[in-house]
Design an enzyme around this catalytic site. Structure first.
Site, PDB file in Angstrom:
ATOM      1  N   CYS A   1     -19.742  -9.758  22.833  1.00  0.00           N
ATOM      2  CA  CYS A   1     -19.329  -9.878  21.613  1.00  0.00           C
ATOM      3  C   CYS A   1     -19.257  -8.546  20.847  1.00  0.00           C
ATOM      4  O   CYS A   1     -18.053  -8.285  20.199  1.00  0.00           O
ATOM      5  CB  CYS A   1     -20.061 -10.840  20.786  1.00  0.00           C
ATOM      6  SG  CYS A   1     -21.910 -10.425  20.405  1.00  0.00           S
ATOM      7  N   ASN A   2     -19.979  -7.602  21.154  1.00  0.00           N
ATOM      8  CA  ASN A   2     -19.975  -6.254  20.698  1.00  0.00           C
ATOM      9  C   ASN A   2     -18.744  -5.544  21.449  1.00  0.00           C
ATOM     10  O   ASN A   2     -18.014  -4.781  20.727  1.00  0.00           O
ATOM     11  CB  ASN A   2     -21.404  -5.450  20.857  1.00  0.00           C
ATOM     12  CG  ASN A   2     -22.227  -5.985  19.835  1.00  0.00           C
ATOM     13  OD1 ASN A   2     -22.243  -6.430  18.910  1.00  0.00           O
ATOM     14  ND2 ASN A   2     -23.719  -5.813  20.229  1.00  0.00           N
TER      15      ASN A   2
END
Length: 342
Positions: free
Chosen positions: A149-150
């Site tokens: 997600c990052n």
């Protein structure tokens, strides 16, 4: 024709998010759910917000009959997916939400995750799941590896700029804040309310975060040379959301033009008007990513800000978006719900 799905690891946050999304998807049906520690329970018992849905009971993976299943979503812990996927039918389409197949080089996997890759032969066929940049490969894939997600947040902001040669590759600084659901549902002392609330902190400081392996892989391939960004993640006392504030050397208006043009026809990535910045509250519970560009007070420098929901666009929504492509469905099906606000 409705496509049938199984969610392996449905008792975690990303698994529950997959259920939420697929439950209203017109072309997907949930046929099986696994949850090793919750086997035998209903999803309503594990996640009361899903009580209204008619769903299969959670079972152990080995108890699930995968014949007749078109798509399996693997929302399993890191290092578990590679073992499980090795034993799945070879004709089954799979979207994996773990980190196990994101890095193309098995040696790089061992560097970042501290153990040899247990399924290097399968890893070689995995397609990296950043949908907007690997669409054609995803359509033809059997196995798609969902991004971190990052890593997704930073790439939406930076990939077009690196491709266009619009920024100095040796001066990229990324300050990223993530909600606590990004750490998963397991009980951990540092995630207790009394430990986390009323403050936030940096973690994996100094280049130790595993998503850096994805940044190194993707940015270096784009640039044709080694690219290493400075990246510090922070854990904030919010349930959902990622906000990345990225400092680059380049012309701010040109950067805004490049991002605006690159995403003009993308259904889920929106570039805000020049000078505006996004907020996680405006993407919460949605499959959208918002980008903003502001000029720094120093000439020739810009600040790019990206916001998305880590559980949706950063994980489970991305997984459904990829599954749509793999199954020959419209990419946006089941994913155009508006963000939840306030």
């Amino acid at each position: 024709m409705t496509k049938t799905t199984a969610i392996l690891g449905a008792s975690g946050y990303t698994g529950a998010e997959l259920v939420r999304l697929i439950a209203t998807h017109p072309d997907l049906e949930i046929r099986a759910l696994s949850g090793e520690r919750k086997a035998g329970q209903t999803m309503g018992e594990v996640f009361p917000h899903l009580r209204h849905l008619d769903l299969p009971r959670l079972a152990k993976i080995e108890e699930i009959d995968l014949s007749g299943i078109d798509m399996a979503f693997c929302a399993l812990p890191h290092a578990t997916s590679q073992d499980v996927i090795s034993g799945l039918p070879r004709d089954l389409k799979i979207v994996d939400l773990s980190a196990d197949f994101r890095l193309r080089d098995a040696a790089e996997y061992e560097t970042w995750y501290g153990r040899p890759h247990g399924a290097a032969d399968i890893q070689a066929e995995a397609v990296y799941g950043l949908t907007e940049f690997y669409r054609d490969e995803i359509r033809a894939a059997r196995l798609v590896a969902g991004t971190g997600c990052n890593a997704a947040t930073g790439q939406y902001a930076l990939r077009p700029l690196i491709e266009a040669g619009a920024i100095d590759l040796d001066e990229i600084i990324m300050d990223l804040k993530c909600g606590v659901s990004g750490a998963g549902r397991s009980l951990k002392e540092h995630l207790l309310h009394a430990e986390l609330s009323e403050g936030y902190h940096a973690y994996a400081v100094g280049g130790m975060h595993r998503h850096l392996g994805e940044f190194d892989q993707e940015f270096s391939a784009l640039a044709g040379r080694k690219v290493e960004v400075q990246f510090t993640p922070h854990l904030v006392p919010a349930n959902r959301g990622i906000l990345a504030t990225i400092y680059v050397r380049g012309d701010p208006k040109e950067i805004h033009r490049i991002l605006s043009e690159r995403y003009a026809d993308e259904p889920f990535v929106l570039t805000l008007p020049y000078g505006e910045t996004p907020s996680t509250r405006h993407v919460r519970g949605s499959n959208y990513c918002h980008l903003g560009v502001v000029a720094d007070r120093r000439a020739g420098r810009a600040i790019v800000v990206a916001a998305l929901d880590n559980l949706t666009k950063g994980s489970s929504g991305q997984a459904v978006q990829n599954a749509n492509l793999m199954l020959g469905l419209s990419e946006v099906t089941g994913l155009t719900m508006a963000p939840v606000f306030p």
